[in-house]
Design a protein around this motif. Structure first.
Motif, PDB file in Angstrom:
ATOM      1  N   ASP A   1      -3.935   1.633   3.626  1.00  0.00           N
ATOM      2  CA  ASP A   1      -4.330   2.305   2.394  1.00  0.00           C
ATOM      3  C   ASP A   1      -5.099   3.591   2.711  1.00  0.00           C
TER       4      ASP A   1
ATOM      5  N   GLN B   1       1.545   3.503  -2.526  1.00  0.00           N
ATOM      6  CA  GLN B   1       2.306   3.809  -3.744  1.00  0.00           C
ATOM      7  C   GLN B   1       2.517   5.323  -3.912  1.00  0.00           C
TER       8      GLN B   1
ATOM      9  N   THR C   1       0.862  -1.201   0.000  1.00  0.00           N
ATOM     10  CA  THR C   1       0.000   0.000   0.000  1.00  0.00           C
ATOM     11  C   THR C   1       0.891   1.242   0.000  1.00  0.00           C
TER      12      THR C   1
ATOM     13  N   LEU D   1      -4.142  -3.944   5.407  1.00  0.00           N
ATOM     14  CA  LEU D   1      -4.016  -3.332   4.080  1.00  0.00           C
ATOM     15  C   LEU D   1      -5.039  -2.216   3.916  1.00  0.00           C
ATOM     16  N   ARG D   2      -6.245  -2.491   4.384  1.00  0.00           N
ATOM     17  CA  ARG D   2      -7.304  -1.496   4.246  1.00  0.00           C
ATOM     18  C   ARG D   2      -6.972  -0.225   5.044  1.00  0.00           C
TER      19      ARG D   2
END
Lengths: 113, 161
Positions: free
Chosen positions: A85, A18, A16, A81-82
């Motif tokens: 992000d 980027q 995550t 991840l959520r």
């Protein structure tokens, strides 16, 4: 040195964040104890850990860390991840063990606090 | 309730009210053992501080203080409340819980001392650093606790320290 330089030099995958790879890296910290990271890591540090649960995203966000590297082939939980992000946290994963990751970061010129 | 401060839209959920022109009050409730929500209160406080332009190193100290207090409630207590009062020159955090309380505050303030259960330690909590981190990150720190009742922590961080 920024996170992109680390991504280019180490066998890590960008899970995550980027858009935040330009975060400058001020140093490094390695620990699996969250309050230890909160208290001792400096803002802009890259954090190496074996924890993959969602609370690492909050720690990185609140402590203002540049990125998290989850080492040892630990798979981050979907919730991690959520959260990472949504907080814009750079989460990197690698099969390398912690010791090896830290050694390679050190070789890149990244130092502890 | 909702709350805006002259162009700054701030947290609407749960509760938040303006005491006067220059003060923002944010209130949140916490549930013991709710690790899914852990850190959300502190994240919201941090976002408001960013919106009003508090310096990032100060925000970091407030966020760490708030997070550690929030986690203590989630790890140890049944439920609790966080109240962040943001003045132009300082932020006051009051974190109050209903829980087991702390029998020996002097011991609890020592780095490395923890009563956290094993399943929490496996997640990397319970390092015994929470209270020392709060004390170090805040300019004023006060802790009151009664066994079998609860704990109240009050912290002040000045914005121009």
């Amino acid at each position: 040195m920024n996170v992109q330089d680390v991504v280019a030099s180490l066998p890590v995958a960008v899970a995550t964040g980027q858009q935040a790879l330009t975060n400058p890296v001020t140093g490094g910290y390695a620990s699996d104890l969250l309050s230890n990271v909160m208290g001792q890591a400096a803002a802009g540090n890259i954090w190496v850990t074996m924890q993959g649960h969602q609370n690492i995203a909050a720690v990185a966000s609140l402590a203002g860390l540049a990125a998290i590297i989850i080492a040892g082939d630990v798979e981050p939980a979907p919730e991690t991840l959520r959260k990472a992000d949504s907080e814009g946290i750079v989460l990197l994963t690698t099969t390398l063990p912690v010791f090896e990751v830290v050694g390679r970061l050190y070789q890149l010129g990244i130092r502890g606090v | 309730m909702f709350c805006t401060k002259k162009g700054y839209a701030v947290v609407r959920e749960r509760c938040c009210a303006m005491e006067d022109e220059q003060t923002i009050v944010l209130e949140f409730t916490l549930k013991g053992s709710d690790f899914n929500a852990a850190g959300e209160t502190s994240s919201k406080i941090k976002k408001v501080l960013q919106q009003i332009g508090v310096k990032s190193d100060i925000i970091r100290r407030i966020a760490i203080s708030s997070y550690e207090a929030e986690m203590n409630v989630i790890i140890h207590a049944y439920q609790g409340k966080v109240r962040a009062t943001i003045y132009p020159d300082r932020t006051e955090l009051v974190v109050e819980d209903e829980g087991p309380g702390i029998a020996d505050i002097g011991l609890a303030m020592q780095e490395g001392y923890s009563t956290a259960p094993d399943h929490v330690r496996e997640m990397g909590f319970g390092a015994g650093m929470g209270l020392p981190n709060m004390a170090r990150c805040s300019d004023k720190f006060d802790i009151q606790s009664a066994v079998e009742e609860g704990t109240k922590i009050t912290m002040t961080i000045f914005h121009n320290a």
